[in-house]
Design a protein around this motif. Structure first.
Motif, PDB file in Angstrom:
ATOM      1  N   VAL A 117      70.353  51.710  26.514  1.00 49.13           N
ATOM      2  CA  VAL A 117      69.973  52.444  25.266  1.00 49.13           C
ATOM      3  C   VAL A 117      69.461  53.785  25.638  1.00 49.13           C
ATOM      4  O   VAL A 117      69.652  54.995  25.020  1.00 49.13           O
ATOM      5  CB  VAL A 117      69.199  51.666  24.268  1.00 49.13           C
ATOM      6  N   SER A 118      68.522  53.895  26.745  1.00 46.20           N
ATOM      7  CA  SER A 118      67.972  54.828  27.100  1.00 46.20           C
ATOM      8  C   SER A 118      68.733  55.789  27.616  1.00 46.20           C
ATOM      9  O   SER A 118      68.611  57.098  27.282  1.00 46.20           O
ATOM     10  CB  SER A 118      66.670  54.589  28.264  1.00 46.20           C
ATOM     11  N   SER A 119      69.860  55.650  28.566  1.00 47.39           N
ATOM     12  CA  SER A 119      70.786  56.178  29.059  1.00 47.39           C
ATOM     13  C   SER A 119      71.577  56.827  27.932  1.00 47.39           C
ATOM     14  O   SER A 119      72.045  58.108  28.087  1.00 47.39           O
ATOM     15  CB  SER A 119      71.729  55.402  29.941  1.00 47.39           C
ATOM     16  N   ALA A 120      71.995  56.069  27.064  1.00 47.40           N
ATOM     17  CA  ALA A 120      72.785  56.837  25.632  1.00 47.40           C
ATOM     18  C   ALA A 120      71.788  57.678  24.830  1.00 47.40           C
ATOM     19  O   ALA A 120      72.054  58.944  24.668  1.00 47.40           O
ATOM     20  CB  ALA A 120      73.183  55.719  24.795  1.00 47.40           C
ATOM     21  N   ILE A 121      70.500  57.464  24.772  1.00 51.74           N
ATOM     22  CA  ILE A 121      69.795  58.298  24.035  1.00 51.74           C
ATOM     23  C   ILE A 121      69.350  59.757  24.675  1.00 51.74           C
ATOM     24  O   ILE A 121      69.305  60.760  24.151  1.00 51.74           O
ATOM     25  CB  ILE A 121      68.187  57.642  23.433  1.00 51.74           C
TER      26      ILE A 121
ATOM     27  N   CYS B 266      76.909  58.610  39.928  1.00 48.91           N
ATOM     28  CA  CYS B 266      75.743  59.511  39.834  1.00 48.91           C
ATOM     29  C   CYS B 266      74.389  58.727  39.447  1.00 48.91           C
ATOM     30  O   CYS B 266      73.337  58.519  39.601  1.00 48.91           O
ATOM     31  CB  CYS B 266      75.665  60.474  38.790  1.00 48.91           C
ATOM     32  N   PHE B 267      74.524  57.679  38.509  1.00 49.76           N
ATOM     33  CA  PHE B 267      73.466  56.706  37.961  1.00 49.76           C
ATOM     34  C   PHE B 267      73.218  55.773  39.242  1.00 49.76           C
ATOM     35  O   PHE B 267      71.957  55.739  39.222  1.00 49.76           O
ATOM     36  CB  PHE B 267      74.222  55.963  36.698  1.00 49.76           C
ATOM     37  N   TRP B 268      74.057  55.049  39.788  1.00 46.18           N
ATOM     38  CA  TRP B 268      73.775  54.146  40.858  1.00 46.18           C
ATOM     39  C   TRP B 268      73.175  54.715  42.165  1.00 46.18           C
ATOM     40  O   TRP B 268      72.214  54.200  42.582  1.00 46.18           O
ATOM     41  CB  TRP B 268      75.153  53.195  41.058  1.00 46.18           C
ATOM     42  N   LYS B 269      73.581  55.993  42.431  1.00 44.91           N
ATOM     43  CA  LYS B 269      73.217  56.509  43.623  1.00 44.91           C
ATOM     44  C   LYS B 269      71.938  57.279  43.477  1.00 44.91           C
ATOM     45  O   LYS B 269      71.228  57.585  44.506  1.00 44.91           O
ATOM     46  CB  LYS B 269      74.280  57.140  44.471  1.00 44.91           C
ATOM     47  N   ILE B 270      71.832  58.092  42.194  1.00 46.56           N
ATOM     48  CA  ILE B 270      70.661  59.028  42.220  1.00 46.56           C
ATOM     49  C   ILE B 270      69.764  58.577  41.133  1.00 46.56           C
ATOM     50  O   ILE B 270      68.651  58.612  41.583  1.00 46.56           O
ATOM     51  CB  ILE B 270      71.314  60.202  41.653  1.00 46.56           C
ATOM     52  N   LYS B 271      69.945  58.264  39.898  1.00 43.17           N
ATOM     53  CA  LYS B 271      69.065  57.928  38.852  1.00 43.17           C
ATOM     54  C   LYS B 271      68.393  56.609  38.974  1.00 43.17           C
ATOM     55  O   LYS B 271      67.297  56.513  38.664  1.00 43.17           O
ATOM     56  CB  LYS B 271      69.723  57.920  37.620  1.00 43.17           C
ATOM     57  N   TRP B 272      69.354  55.502  39.322  1.00 40.71           N
ATOM     58  CA  TRP B 272      68.692  54.228  39.524  1.00 40.71           C
ATOM     59  C   TRP B 272      67.646  54.254  40.684  1.00 40.71           C
ATOM     60  O   TRP B 272      66.403  53.778  40.375  1.00 40.71           O
ATOM     61  CB  TRP B 272      69.682  53.231  39.964  1.00 40.71           C
ATOM     62  N   PRO B 273      67.778  54.893  41.865  1.00 34.18           N
ATOM     63  CA  PRO B 273      66.638  54.721  42.757  1.00 34.18           C
ATOM     64  C   PRO B 273      65.499  55.488  42.264  1.00 34.18           C
ATOM     65  O   PRO B 273      64.288  55.142  42.461  1.00 34.18           O
ATOM     66  CB  PRO B 273      67.219  55.388  44.094  1.00 34.18           C
TER      67      PRO B 273
ATOM     68  N   GLY C  41      61.011  48.462  22.559  1.00 33.15           N
ATOM     69  CA  GLY C  41      60.472  49.771  22.261  1.00 33.15           C
ATOM     70  C   GLY C  41      59.833  50.391  23.441  1.00 33.15           C
ATOM     71  O   GLY C  41      60.201  51.690  23.791  1.00 33.15           O
ATOM     72  N   GLN C  42      58.728  50.061  24.024  1.00 33.20           N
ATOM     73  CA  GLN C  42      58.152  50.441  24.961  1.00 33.20           C
ATOM     74  C   GLN C  42      58.863  50.546  26.167  1.00 33.20           C
ATOM     75  O   GLN C  42      59.048  51.890  26.834  1.00 33.20           O
ATOM     76  CB  GLN C  42      56.843  49.629  25.369  1.00 33.20           C
ATOM     77  N   PRO C  43      59.791  49.796  26.691  1.00 32.53           N
ATOM     78  CA  PRO C  43      60.718  50.226  27.922  1.00 32.53           C
ATOM     79  C   PRO C  43      61.555  51.396  27.580  1.00 32.53           C
ATOM     80  O   PRO C  43      61.925  52.054  28.445  1.00 32.53           O
ATOM     81  CB  PRO C  43      61.615  48.824  28.177  1.00 32.53           C
ATOM     82  N   ILE C  44      62.125  51.377  26.329  1.00 33.74           N
ATOM     83  CA  ILE C  44      62.930  52.578  26.038  1.00 33.74           C
ATOM     84  C   ILE C  44      62.581  53.872  26.259  1.00 33.74           C
ATOM     85  O   ILE C  44      62.913  54.779  26.788  1.00 33.74           O
ATOM     86  CB  ILE C  44      63.775  52.194  24.654  1.00 33.74           C
ATOM     87  N   VAL C  45      61.129  54.120  25.556  1.00 31.73           N
ATOM     88  CA  VAL C  45      60.509  55.199  25.707  1.00 31.73           C
ATOM     89  C   VAL C  45      60.235  55.595  27.213  1.00 31.73           C
ATOM     90  O   VAL C  45      60.289  56.501  27.622  1.00 31.73           O
ATOM     91  CB  VAL C  45      59.151  55.166  24.993  1.00 31.73           C
ATOM     92  N   LEU C  46      59.640  54.563  27.919  1.00 35.14           N
ATOM     93  CA  LEU C  46      59.463  54.730  29.607  1.00 35.14           C
ATOM     94  C   LEU C  46      60.720  55.265  30.184  1.00 35.14           C
ATOM     95  O   LEU C  46      60.633  56.036  31.136  1.00 35.14           O
ATOM     96  CB  LEU C  46      58.903  53.488  30.151  1.00 35.14           C
ATOM     97  N   TYR C  47      61.890  54.566  29.854  1.00 34.59           N
ATOM     98  CA  TYR C  47      62.992  54.855  30.483  1.00 34.59           C
ATOM     99  C   TYR C  47      63.579  56.485  30.325  1.00 34.59           C
ATOM    100  O   TYR C  47      64.175  57.180  31.209  1.00 34.59           O
ATOM    101  CB  TYR C  47      64.152  53.889  30.248  1.00 34.59           C
ATOM    102  N   VAL C  48      63.372  56.687  28.797  1.00 39.87           N
ATOM    103  CA  VAL C  48      64.062  58.057  28.555  1.00 39.87           C
ATOM    104  C   VAL C  48      62.793  59.159  29.328  1.00 39.87           C
ATOM    105  O   VAL C  48      63.599  60.012  29.804  1.00 39.87           O
ATOM    106  CB  VAL C  48      63.742  58.256  27.049  1.00 39.87           C
ATOM    107  N   ALA C  49      61.633  58.865  29.490  1.00 43.07           N
ATOM    108  CA  ALA C  49      60.670  59.742  30.003  1.00 43.07           C
ATOM    109  C   ALA C  49      61.221  59.941  31.654  1.00 43.07           C
ATOM    110  O   ALA C  49      61.101  60.787  32.327  1.00 43.07           O
ATOM    111  CB  ALA C  49      59.315  59.243  29.957  1.00 43.07           C
ATOM    112  N   ALA C  50      61.359  58.657  32.234  1.00 36.43           N
ATOM    113  CA  ALA C  50      61.709  58.545  33.610  1.00 36.43           C
ATOM    114  C   ALA C  50      63.156  59.092  33.842  1.00 36.43           C
ATOM    115  O   ALA C  50      63.248  59.805  34.834  1.00 36.43           O
ATOM    116  CB  ALA C  50      61.850  56.991  34.035  1.00 36.43           C
TER     117      ALA C  50
END
Length: 267
Positions: free
Chosen positions: A70-74, A178-185, A147-156
């Motif tokens: 959800v955070s990735s989509a938001i 891009c997600f797996w090699k850059i964003k996820w780490p 709720g809290q994980p989504i807010v934290l992930y969007v900020a991250a």
């Protein structure tokens, strides 16, 4: 001072009383390891432990994965839409577990609940059925935990270096790469925090059980936390309840240490 008074001191008091025969009339004597021996022979505690473990095993991965999706989509949305959806998903966190539980209790009501009306199963008691009760507890816990994980992930995700992402896209990297090699780490520290906090919250699941099922039917929805409450404040076995509290604290500490160790190893 407040931390020592209201956290550290009660922890040691709990540990001390776990070795005593402490009931409604006060401390009757030193029990040694009797409470712990009884605890590991208690079938109701075994049931509560298995239910708690089921909640953790199902809820923690689902909350983490769904929140990340959800955070990735938001994050890709316009700032106004992003703020709107963050507010919508975070609303259950600030609403309060009691209010949300009352709403769910109405939804799952056997006779006038909306779920039975939609499913055409009027009279079916979802929370009174041993096969469905625990799964609805997990579902409700899931809806209140994202709720809290989504807010934290969007900020991250907002802290990820976009120049690296753009460079990878120029070199022909797909969105998944891009997600797996850059964003996820880059968001691994946030993921570690979410895993630890969600695990602790799942182990401490109490309000939902208390308000929806009270451990029923026939202890099928008991958790360790609820059984501690039931033992200490309904059966007045304070020493036995303290022993369960110590065991729960040790289990949470071990799992948290393992998560931190694995997370630091990945980083």
């Amino acid at each position: 001072i407040f931390f020592v008074t209201f956290v550290v001191v009660p922890m040691f008091i709990c540990l001390f009383y776990s070795f005593t025969e402490y009931g409604l009339g006060g401390v009757k004597g030193f029990a040694g390891l009797e409470n712990y021996i009884k605890l590991f022979q208690d079938p109701v505690f075994h049931r509560g432990f298995l239910n708690t473990l089921l909640i953790v095993v199902v809820a923690v991965p689902c909350v983490t994965a769904f929140s990340l999706w959800v955070s990735s989509a938001i994050y890709k949305m316009h700032s106004i839409s992003r703020s709107f959806f963050r507010c919508v998903f975070y609303l259950p966190v600030v609403t309060g577990s009691v209010a949300i539980t009352v709403v769910w209790k109405w939804i799952l009501n056997p006779y006038n609940g909306i779920l039975n009306q939609v499913a055409g199963t009027t009279g079916f008691d979802w929370l009174g059925n041993p096969k469905t009760a625990i799964w609805f507890i997990i579902l409700i816990l899931f809806t209140t935990s994202i709720g809290q994980p989504i807010v934290l992930y969007v900020a991250a995700l907002g802290n990820v270096d976009q120049s690296i992402v753009e460079a990878a896209e120029v070199d022909g990297a797909t969105d998944f790469q891009c997600f797996w090699k850059i964003k996820w780490p880059a968001i691994m520290p946030t993921t570690l925090y979410i895993l630890v906090i969600t695990t602790i919250n799942s182990f401490q699941c109490f309000a939902l059980i208390q308000l929806l099922t009270s451990g029923g039917p026939n202890h099928k929805t008991d958790t360790i936390m609820y059984y501690i409450y039931y033992t200490a404040f309904k059966q007045y076995k304070y020493g036995y309840g303290n022993a369960m509290g110590v065991v729960l604290a040790v289990i949470i500490a071990i799992l948290s240490a393992v998560q931190f160790k694995l997370g630091n190893k990945d980083n």
